[in-house]
Design an enzyme around this catalytic site. Structure first.
Site, PDB file in Angstrom:
ATOM      1  CB  SER A   1      43.832  52.631  42.032  1.00 38.68           C
ATOM      2  OG  SER A   1      42.628  51.991  41.772  1.00 38.68           O
TER       3      SER A   1
ATOM      4  CE  LYS B   1      41.418  51.367  44.660  1.00 33.54           C
ATOM      5  NZ  LYS B   1      41.538  50.259  43.697  1.00 33.54           N
TER       6      LYS B   1
ATOM      7  CE1 TYR C   1      37.997  53.142  45.267  1.00 34.29           C
ATOM      8  CE2 TYR C   1      36.169  52.786  43.755  1.00 34.29           C
ATOM      9  CZ  TYR C   1      37.487  52.593  44.097  1.00 34.29           C
ATOM     10  OH  TYR C   1      38.309  51.858  43.287  1.00 34.29           O
TER      11      TYR C   1
ATOM     12  CE1 TYR D   1      44.774  47.886  42.325  1.00 35.13           C
ATOM     13  CE2 TYR D   1      45.966  48.374  40.322  1.00 35.13           C
ATOM     14  CZ  TYR D   1      45.167  48.769  41.356  1.00 35.13           C
ATOM     15  OH  TYR D   1      44.774  50.045  41.429  1.00 35.13           O
TER      16      TYR D   1
ATOM     17  CB  VAL E   1      42.507  52.467  35.626  1.00 36.11           C
ATOM     18  CG1 VAL E   1      42.618  51.029  36.076  1.00 36.11           C
ATOM     19  CG2 VAL E   1      41.381  53.195  36.328  1.00 36.11           C
TER      20      VAL E   1
HETATM   21  O1  DON Z   1      37.336  51.414  40.970  1.00 36.48           O
HETATM   22  C1  DON Z   1      37.538  51.885  39.878  1.00 36.48           C
HETATM   23  O2  DON Z   1      37.056  51.390  38.914  1.00 36.48           O
HETATM   24  C2  DON Z   1      38.427  53.111  39.644  1.00 36.48           C
HETATM   25  N1  DON Z   1      37.815  54.291  39.999  1.00 36.48           N
HETATM   26  C3  DON Z   1      39.761  52.997  40.247  1.00 36.48           C
HETATM   27  C4  DON Z   1      40.408  51.766  39.816  1.00 36.48           C
HETATM   28  C5  DON Z   1      41.847  51.831  39.559  1.00 36.48           C
HETATM   29  O3  DON Z   1      42.489  52.837  39.335  1.00 36.48           O
HETATM   30  C6  DON Z   1      42.434  50.513  39.522  1.00 36.48           C
HETATM   31  N2  DON Z   1      43.719  50.594  38.974  1.00 36.48           N
HETATM   32  N3  DON Z   1      44.511  50.194  38.394  1.00 36.48           N
END
Ligand code: DON
Length: 330
Positions: A74, A77, A199, A251, A269
């Protein structure tokens, strides 16, 4: 662009020892666990830990595993949002995705009830919408455009982790569902499969903590990579991006982050966090053990400590606001 920030004598030595102390103080913290909802994300060494700080005059200070690669997830983003603002302009982006903190988890299936649009570009729904904007503009070239721009921000050629990408593509049904709902409300216009694939790919770009520090320093240096001198992002887009990073970058932890750490940031993540101290520093941390909200536990702790030690909070008493404004008062 020359920095107008003058560092006091011995300041760089101070930064180095503060980073090293933060690393040593949090190394033993083994709370939390790497994300495993994408199977390939669980296949990491959970105990890696790195802290990197890059200055807008091109210096880099590191402690720990700052050359170890992990997927950006993320954190991408923020940078793709900055790119989308440049591609279609702020108003067109704001029509498709808002800038309000949602207070919900990153993967929440919820849109702003007033606008029927995703709350902000830092949660999945907003980021998928932003990927859609890049798809609309660049079509089949969208991923290369993103990879080129993120590479320019890092100051080196980045690559994508094929196995994490495949793992996420095979299991990302929730994000696909979000994509279809976004298509239904008109926030996404390109084909959903193409948008969600983009994405997944952007999330699978490999970076190091040092890369995140350089990428943060590029934002801090109003879009110019301090090491290569390349203008990577537009000035106005950087300001807008930093604003949503500040209010939405971690978040449903964003309020606490703004309160305690007080710098624009984005977590992922994969275990990375990028932070930006406007006109001064980019900070990158890596530690894959996450808390329940998906933020790196040692990363948050390191940011807190370094922020306190260096007085980085935007409302810290040592931050005196706009130098431009001051010139009128003198
Ligand atoms: O959308 C997802 O599941 C991941 N590729 C990215 C999510 C993410 O990193 C959220 N973070 N804390």
């Amino acid at each position: 662009m020359d920095s107008d920030i003058k560092q006091p004598e011995g300041a760089t030595f101070g930064i180095e020892s503060i980073i090293t102390a933060a690393y040593n103080n949090h190394l033993a913290n083994r709370n939390g666990a790497p994300a495993d909802y994408i199977p390939e994300l669980a296949v990491v060494d959970p105990d890696r830990f790195g802290i990197a700080v890059a200055t807008v005059d091109g210096k880099l200070f590191t402690a720990g595993d700052t050359d170890h690669s992990f997927t950006i997830q993320s954190v991408s983003k923020a940078f793709v949002y900055c790119l989308a603002l440049e591609l279609v302009g702020r108003d067109a982006v704001l029509e498709r995705v808002g800038v309000e903190p949602s207070g919900d988890a990153f993967n929440a299936i919820v849109f702003d009830p007033h606008t029927n649009r995703p709350f902000n570009p830092m949660v999945n729904a907003g980021a998928i919408t932003v990927a859609g904007i890049v798809c609309d503009v660049a079509g089949a070239g969208a991923f290369d455009l993103i990879l080129d721009r993120l590479s320019a921000a890092a100051g080196r050629r980045l690559t994508m982790d094929e196995s994490v990408y495949r793992s996420e593509a095979e299991t990302g049904h929730r994000n696909r569902a979000i994509g279809h709902l976004l298509r239904n409300v008109g926030a996404v216009q390109s084909p959903v499969d193409q948008v969600v694939d983009l994405y997944f790919r952007q999330c699978s770009i490999l970076v190091t903590a040092a890369d995140l520090a350089h990428m943060g320093a590029t934002l801090a240096h109003i879009g110019e990579n301090p090491v290569t001198g390349q203008q990577v992002f537009e000035l106005a887009a950087v300001r807008n991006t930093l604003a949503v990073m500040f209010t939405c970058g971690t978040y449903d932890f964003s309020g606490s982050w703004a309160y305690d750490v007080g710098v624009p940031a984005k977590s992922g993540v994969g275990g990375g966090i990028v932070g930006v101290v406007n006109r001064q520093l980019g900070i990158g941390t890596y530690s894959p053990r996450l808390d329940a909200k998906g933020n790196s536990i040692r990363g948050v702790a390191a940011f807190r400590e370094i922020g306190d030690e260096l007085g980085l909070h935007v409302f810290d008493c040592s931050n005196v606001g706009s130098a431009y404004m001051r010139s009128f008062l003198e």
